[in-house]
Scaffold this motif. Structure first.
Motif, short mmCIF file in Angstrom:
data_model
loop_
_atom_site.label_atom_id
_atom_site.label_comp_id
_atom_site.label_asym_id
_atom_site.label_seq_id
_atom_site.Cartn_x
_atom_site.Cartn_y
_atom_site.Cartn_z
N CYS A 114 0.83 -1.21 0.00
CA CYS A 114 0.00 0.00 0.00
C CYS A 114 0.86 1.26 0.00
N THR A 115 1.99 1.20 0.70
CA THR A 115 2.90 2.34 0.76
C THR A 115 3.48 2.65 -0.62
N LEU A 116 3.57 1.64 -1.48
CA LEU A 116 4.14 1.82 -2.81
C LEU A 116 3.07 1.98 -3.90
N SER A 117 1.82 2.06 -3.50
CA SER A 117 0.73 2.09 -4.49
C SER A 117 0.45 3.51 -4.96
N CYS A 118 -0.11 3.61 -6.16
CA CYS A 118 -0.48 4.89 -6.74
C CYS A 118 -1.75 4.70 -7.54
N PHE A 119 -2.29 5.77 -8.12
CA PHE A 119 -3.36 5.64 -9.10
C PHE A 119 -3.25 6.78 -10.10
N PHE A 120 -3.85 6.57 -11.27
CA PHE A 120 -3.73 7.59 -12.31
C PHE A 120 -4.99 7.61 -13.17
N GLY A 121 -5.17 8.70 -13.89
CA GLY A 121 -6.37 8.87 -14.69
C GLY A 121 -7.60 9.06 -13.83
N THR A 122 -8.74 8.62 -14.35
CA THR A 122 -10.00 8.78 -13.60
C THR A 122 -10.29 7.59 -12.70
N ASP A 123 -9.50 6.52 -12.82
CA ASP A 123 -9.68 5.32 -12.01
C ASP A 123 -8.93 5.48 -10.68
N LYS A 124 -9.67 5.50 -9.59
CA LYS A 124 -9.07 5.76 -8.28
C LYS A 124 -8.58 4.49 -7.59
N ASN B 186 13.44 -3.45 -4.90
CA ASN B 186 14.40 -2.49 -4.33
C ASN B 186 13.80 -1.71 -3.17
N PHE B 187 12.49 -1.83 -2.99
CA PHE B 187 11.81 -1.09 -1.93
C PHE B 187 11.08 -2.05 -0.99
N SER B 188 11.74 -3.20 -0.74
CA SER B 188 11.28 -4.18 0.25
C SER B 188 9.98 -4.87 -0.13
N LEU B 189 9.70 -4.96 -1.44
CA LEU B 189 8.54 -5.72 -1.88
C LEU B 189 8.97 -6.64 -3.02
N PRO B 190 9.67 -7.73 -2.71
CA PRO B 190 10.11 -8.67 -3.74
C PRO B 190 8.94 -9.42 -4.35
N GLU C 269 -10.49 -2.12 -0.14
CA GLU C 269 -11.18 -1.83 1.12
C GLU C 269 -10.21 -1.78 2.28
N ILE C 270 -9.32 -2.77 2.35
CA ILE C 270 -8.37 -2.82 3.45
C ILE C 270 -7.39 -1.66 3.37
N ALA C 271 -6.95 -1.34 2.14
CA ALA C 271 -5.99 -0.24 1.96
C ALA C 271 -6.57 1.08 2.46
N GLU C 272 -7.87 1.28 2.28
CA GLU C 272 -8.50 2.52 2.74
C GLU C 272 -8.44 2.65 4.25
N LEU C 273 -8.34 1.53 4.95
CA LEU C 273 -8.28 1.56 6.41
C LEU C 273 -6.89 1.94 6.93
N LEU C 274 -5.90 1.87 6.07
CA LEU C 274 -4.51 2.01 6.52
C LEU C 274 -3.98 3.43 6.48
N GLY C 275 -4.71 4.35 5.83
CA GLY C 275 -4.22 5.71 5.75
C GLY C 275 -3.15 5.86 4.68
N SER C 276 -2.43 6.97 4.70
CA SER C 276 -1.42 7.28 3.69
C SER C 276 -0.04 7.39 4.32
N LYS C 277 0.94 6.88 3.61
CA LYS C 277 2.31 6.99 4.06
C LYS C 277 3.22 7.06 2.84
N THR C 278 4.01 8.10 2.75
CA THR C 278 4.90 8.28 1.60
C THR C 278 6.26 7.69 1.87
N ILE D 126 9.96 7.23 -8.83
CA ILE D 126 8.86 7.36 -9.79
C ILE D 126 9.03 8.61 -10.65
N LEU D 127 9.37 9.72 -10.02
CA LEU D 127 9.54 10.97 -10.76
C LEU D 127 10.70 10.87 -11.75
N GLU D 128 11.78 10.18 -11.36
CA GLU D 128 12.90 9.97 -12.27
C GLU D 128 12.49 9.10 -13.46
#
Length: 284
Positions: free
Chosen positions: A150-160, A190-194, A254-263, A271-273
Motif C-alpha cells: 500500500c505504501t508503494l501504491s499509486c493511481f492515475f487517470g479517472t480510475d481511483k 528495491n523497496f522491500s517488496l520482492p 477496502e483494506i488499503a483505505e483503512l490504513l491511511g497514507s504513508k509516503t 517514480i519521478l525519475e
C-alpha cells in the motif's frame, strides 16, 4: 522502512517487540506454549488432576482472553471515533465481526480491527464480510507485507483504484513497428517488496492475478497521477506510452483505505525519475 509520514499510519502493520523466553531451547519453548494454552499437563504434570477439570480450566481461560480481546478493541475504537459522527451498525455485521475479533490477541492487529470497527461506525456497510474473512486469514507478517504494498501504491487517470506500478513502456518514436518498445522497469524489490511478497498478496486475493497494461496515453493530454498525498499532472511528450501494473482487488482496496497514507520518499523520487524523460510533470 524509511520514508516521510504524511498521515499517521496505524501501528497494525508495524513490527512489534516480542518477549524473550528465559530458556529458549526447543523443548522449553514447546513446554511454555503448551502451558500457556492450558494443555501442558502431560508435559509438566502440573495443574488439575482430571481431564475434565483441565478442559474446564482451559475453556474458562479461553473465554477470559476472548473477553479481554474484545474489550481492548472496543476501547481503541471508542477512543478514536468521533461520537457525534457514529451511527448504528447492522447487528448481523457486528455479530460476525465480534466472532472473529475476539480471537485477535496481537496488539497491533487489535489496532487494525479497531479501525475496521471505527470505519463501520462512521459509514455502516463500508466494510464487507468478505473483507473480514480475508483479514481473519491473514497473519501479522502478511499484513505487514500488504502494508508495504500500500505504501508503494499509486493511481492515475479517472480510475481511483490503487495500483502497483511495474514499468513504463515506450514505443519507438519513429519506427514503432520495427523496434521493440523500451521497457523502463520499476523494481519493487528495491523497496522491500520482492516478487515472493507479491505472490503472497496474489494468494490472499488482495491484488488481481494478472499484470495489466494501460491504454496508450495521448500526447499533449493531461493525465492526473497520484502517489499517496502527492498529486501531479502528467503531459506525455510522445505517442506510444503506457503503464504496466498490478491492481488491488476490491477487497484489497477496502483494506488499503483503512490504513491511511504513508509516503516512501525514495520511492516517490524514483517514480519521478522514471517519468521525467517522457512527461511534463506539474505538481498540484
Amino acid at each position: 522502512m524509511e520514508g516521510q509520514v504524511e498521515n499517521k499510519v496505524p501501528a497494525p502493520l508495524e513490527p512489534q517487540p516480542t518477549e524473550k523466553l528465559k530458556n529458549n531451547t526447543p523443548k522449553s519453548i514447546i513446554s511454555s506454549i503448551a502451558e500457556e494454552q492450558g494443555v501442558g499437563y502431560l508435559i509438566n504434570k502440573e495443574g488439575p488432576q482430571t481431564l475434565a477439570e483441565r478442559y474446564e480450566a482451559r475453556h474458562k481461560k479461553e473465554q477470559y482472553i476472548q473477553q479481554e480481546n474484545l474489550e481492548k478493541i472496543f476501547k481503541l475504537t471508542f477512543d478514536n471515533t468521533p461520537s457525534e459522527k457514529a451511527k448504528q451498525i447492522d447487528p448481523d455485521w457486528l455479530n460476525y465481526f465480534t466472532t472473529i475479533a475476539k480471537t485477535i490477541r496481537n496488539h497491533s492487529m487489535q489496532q487494525l480491527w479497531s479501525r475496521i470497527l471505527k470505519q463501520e461506525f462512521l459509514a455502516p456497510g463500508s466494510v464487507s464480510l468478505k473483507t473480514l474473512d480475508t483479514l481473519r486469514s491473514m497473519t501479522h507478517k502478511e499484513a505487514q507485507v500488504f502494508h508495504k504494498a500500500c505504501t508503494l501504491s499509486c493511481f492515475f487517470g479517472t480510475d481511483k483504484s490503487k495500483k502497483l506500478l511495474t514499468a513504463l513502456k515506450a514505443k519507438h518514436k519513429f519506427l514503432p513497428s520495427l523496434f521493440a518498445p523500451t521497457l523502463n522497469k520499476l523494481s519493487l524489490g528495491n523497496f522491500s517488496l520482492p516478487y515472493s511478497d507479491l505472490l503472497i498478496l496474489l494468494e490472499l486475493g488482495l491484488i488481481l492475478k494478472s499484470e495489466l497494461e494501460s491504454g496508450e496515453l495521448t500526447p499533449g493530454s493531461v493525465l492526473p497521477f497520484n502517489y499517496q498525498n502527492h498529486t501531479y499532472q502528467l503531459t506525455p511528450h510522445q505517442k506510444g506510452l503506457s503503464f504496466t501494473y498490478y491492481r488491488l482487488s476490491p477487497t484489497g482496496q477496502e483494506i488499503a483505505e483503512l490504513l491511511g497514507s504513508k509516503t516512501h520518499e525514495p520511492f516517490r523520487e524514483t517514480i519521478l525519475e522514471l517519468l521525467a524523460p517522457y512527461f511534463v510533470i506539474e505538481s498540484q
